[in-house]
Design a protein around this motif. Structure first.
Motif, PDB file in Angstrom:
ATOM      1  N   LYS A   1       0.863  -1.187   0.000  1.00  0.00           N
ATOM      2  CA  LYS A   1       0.000   0.000   0.000  1.00  0.00           C
ATOM      3  C   LYS A   1       0.896   1.232   0.000  1.00  0.00           C
ATOM      4  N   ILE A   2       0.853   1.971  -1.119  1.00  0.00           N
ATOM      5  CA  ILE A   2       1.677   3.165  -1.277  1.00  0.00           C
ATOM      6  C   ILE A   2       0.798   4.262  -1.869  1.00  0.00           C
ATOM      7  N   ALA A   3       0.651   5.376  -1.170  1.00  0.00           N
ATOM      8  CA  ALA A   3      -0.166   6.488  -1.649  1.00  0.00           C
ATOM      9  C   ALA A   3       0.184   7.742  -0.846  1.00  0.00           C
ATOM     10  N   PHE A   4       0.004   8.894  -1.499  1.00  0.00           N
ATOM     11  CA  PHE A   4       0.223  10.160  -0.799  1.00  0.00           C
ATOM     12  C   PHE A   4      -0.661  11.244  -1.417  1.00  0.00           C
ATOM     13  N   TYR A   5      -0.939  12.268  -0.617  1.00  0.00           N
ATOM     14  CA  TYR A   5      -1.692  13.450  -1.075  1.00  0.00           C
ATOM     15  C   TYR A   5      -1.284  14.618  -0.187  1.00  0.00           C
ATOM     16  N   ALA A   6      -0.893  15.743  -0.843  1.00  0.00           N
ATOM     17  CA  ALA A   6      -0.418  16.900  -0.075  1.00  0.00           C
ATOM     18  C   ALA A   6      -0.790  18.188  -0.793  1.00  0.00           C
ATOM     19  N   GLY A   7      -0.978  19.255   0.004  1.00  0.00           N
ATOM     20  CA  GLY A   7      -1.290  20.577  -0.529  1.00  0.00           C
ATOM     21  C   GLY A   7      -0.112  21.534  -0.364  1.00  0.00           C
ATOM     22  N   LEU A   8      -0.217  22.671  -1.044  1.00  0.00           N
ATOM     23  CA  LEU A   8       0.853  23.670  -1.030  1.00  0.00           C
ATOM     24  C   LEU A   8       0.440  24.847  -0.148  1.00  0.00           C
ATOM     25  N   ARG A   9       1.239  25.148   0.850  1.00  0.00           N
ATOM     26  CA  ARG A   9       0.946  26.254   1.744  1.00  0.00           C
ATOM     27  C   ARG A   9       1.623  27.543   1.290  1.00  0.00           C
ATOM     28  N   LYS A  10       2.864  27.466   0.899  1.00  0.00           N
ATOM     29  CA  LYS A  10       3.653  28.656   0.604  1.00  0.00           C
ATOM     30  C   LYS A  10       3.608  28.975  -0.886  1.00  0.00           C
ATOM     31  N   GLN A  11       3.847  30.229  -1.186  1.00  0.00           N
ATOM     32  CA  GLN A  11       3.918  30.659  -2.574  1.00  0.00           C
ATOM     33  C   GLN A  11       5.307  30.332  -3.145  1.00  0.00           C
ATOM     34  N   HIS A  12       5.296  29.991  -4.478  1.00  0.00           N
ATOM     35  CA  HIS A  12       6.553  29.706  -5.171  1.00  0.00           C
ATOM     36  C   HIS A  12       6.559  30.466  -6.491  1.00  0.00           C
ATOM     37  N   GLU A  13       7.752  30.687  -7.008  1.00  0.00           N
ATOM     38  CA  GLU A  13       7.869  31.341  -8.305  1.00  0.00           C
ATOM     39  C   GLU A  13       9.211  30.977  -8.929  1.00  0.00           C
ATOM     40  N   ASP A  70       1.716  20.514   3.015  1.00  0.00           N
ATOM     41  CA  ASP A  70       0.517  20.232   3.815  1.00  0.00           C
ATOM     42  C   ASP A  70       0.078  18.796   3.514  1.00  0.00           C
ATOM     43  N   VAL A  71       0.694  17.852   4.186  1.00  0.00           N
ATOM     44  CA  VAL A  71       0.472  16.436   3.897  1.00  0.00           C
ATOM     45  C   VAL A  71      -0.817  15.967   4.555  1.00  0.00           C
ATOM     46  N   VAL A  72      -1.668  15.350   3.734  1.00  0.00           N
ATOM     47  CA  VAL A  72      -2.919  14.785   4.229  1.00  0.00           C
ATOM     48  C   VAL A  72      -2.811  13.269   4.325  1.00  0.00           C
ATOM     49  N   THR A  73      -2.280  12.651   3.281  1.00  0.00           N
ATOM     50  CA  THR A  73      -2.128  11.194   3.241  1.00  0.00           C
ATOM     51  C   THR A  73      -0.705  10.871   2.806  1.00  0.00           C
ATOM     52  N   ASN A  74      -0.101   9.919   3.525  1.00  0.00           N
ATOM     53  CA  ASN A  74       1.262   9.507   3.165  1.00  0.00           C
ATOM     54  C   ASN A  74       1.468   8.053   3.613  1.00  0.00           C
ATOM     55  N   VAL A  75       0.768   7.141   2.912  1.00  0.00           N
ATOM     56  CA  VAL A  75       0.823   5.728   3.273  1.00  0.00           C
ATOM     57  C   VAL A  75       2.193   5.178   2.890  1.00  0.00           C
ATOM     58  N   GLY A  76       2.931   4.736   3.885  1.00  0.00           N
ATOM     59  CA  GLY A  76       4.279   4.229   3.670  1.00  0.00           C
ATOM     60  C   GLY A  76       5.353   5.275   3.872  1.00  0.00           C
ATOM     61  N   ASN A  77       4.952   6.578   3.940  1.00  0.00           N
ATOM     62  CA  ASN A  77       5.891   7.683   4.148  1.00  0.00           C
ATOM     63  C   ASN A  77       6.976   7.739   3.067  1.00  0.00           C
ATOM     64  N   TYR A  78       6.571   7.560   1.816  1.00  0.00           N
ATOM     65  CA  TYR A  78       7.542   7.619   0.718  1.00  0.00           C
ATOM     66  C   TYR A  78       7.527   8.982   0.018  1.00  0.00           C
ATOM     67  N   TYR A  79       6.639   9.873   0.443  1.00  0.00           N
ATOM     68  CA  TYR A  79       6.687  11.250  -0.033  1.00  0.00           C
ATOM     69  C   TYR A  79       7.337  12.100   1.047  1.00  0.00           C
ATOM     70  N   GLU A  80       8.284  12.931   0.618  1.00  0.00           N
ATOM     71  CA  GLU A  80       9.010  13.783   1.561  1.00  0.00           C
ATOM     72  C   GLU A  80       8.600  15.240   1.352  1.00  0.00           C
TER      73      GLU A  80
END
Length: 241
Positions: free
Chosen positions: A112-124, A133-143
């Motif tokens: 089971k490997i899955a992740f979902y995250a949002g962006l808090r800061k502005q980038h350019e 802003d990590v919501v889901t990180n099954v297995g913790n393979y997203y950093e």
């Protein structure tokens, strides 16, 4: 004198002999079943007798005769002996290759490997977007500190991203999804008399162990959302190798 008579008796030959010397004898001969020939002028010699003449048999060869009624079928005979085996048939076409040496087998372990995250800061500019802003990180393979997903298991993966452009100055924004630094999907948002626009795309990729996937800007400005998650990045394993 010849006399022809119709009769219905079998073939008969009758011979009459004379009693005294010089007397005339009579010779009668019946041919077939329909003609008699009388020859009174022919005399028989002493010791000579006429022999019966049989008619030739009638020839039916080549003639069509009327067939009779068909009789009932006979009783079936006993089953004959079993014949020898036939020759082997031709080999069939080769089947499609399976997924591995053992073919399709149910796996006892389903990763089971899955992740979902949002962006808090502005980038350019040309930054790697760090969806922190990590919501889901099954297995913790997203950093979230690097914004990169690192593959732990070879297989087929699905990724999607949605990036909100921060406009108002007439510029555009480009966002690329990259695998090991190579672009695998691109999206663009244009500032056409409005302040915000979205750039999004999705991919299905085969990854090996250690492969990295991220979203990177290629110009423009990205709007952060604090906890509103206007810009998001997600992915999951479809099936392993």
């Amino acid at each position: 004198m010849v006399l022809v008579l119709l009769v219905a008796i079998p073939l008969l030959v009758h011979t009459t002999k004379g009693g005294s010397t010089g007397s005339a004898g009579s010779h009668y001969e019946m041919l077939g079943s329909c003609r008699m020939v009388c020859d009174p002028y022919t005399t028989s010699q002493t010791g000579q007798e006429l022999t019966a003449v049989s008619p030739s048999p009638q020839d039916y060869s080549g003639r069509k005769t009327k067939s009779g009624l068909r009789g009932p079928p006979g009783i079936p005979g006993p089953q004959g002996a079993r014949g020898p085996p036939g020759e082997p048939g031709k080999p069939g076409p080769q089947g499609l290759p399976g997924p591995g040496p053992g073919g399709y087998v149910p796996s006892l372990y389903s990763p089971k490997i899955a992740f979902y995250a949002g962006l808090r800061k502005q980038h350019e500019g040309s930054e790697v977007l760090k969806f922190d802003d990590v919501v889901t990180n099954v297995g913790n393979y997203y950093e979230p500190t690097t914004g990169k997903f690192t593959c732990p298991l070879p297989g087929i993966y699905y990724f999607t991203y949605h990036v909100l452009m921060r406009g108002g100055d007439g510029t555009s924004m480009w966002a690329d999804l990259k695998k090991n630094g190579q672009v695998r999907a691109s999206a663009i948002a244009q500032d056409a008399d409005q302040n915000y626009d979205y750039a999004s795309n999705s991919v299905i990729l085969h990854l090996d162990v250690g492969d990295e996937v991220c979203v990177q800007l290629d110009g423009g400005k990205v709007h952060g959302g604090n906890t509103n998650k206007y810009s998001t990045f997600s992915g999951f394993l479809i099936y392993p190798d």
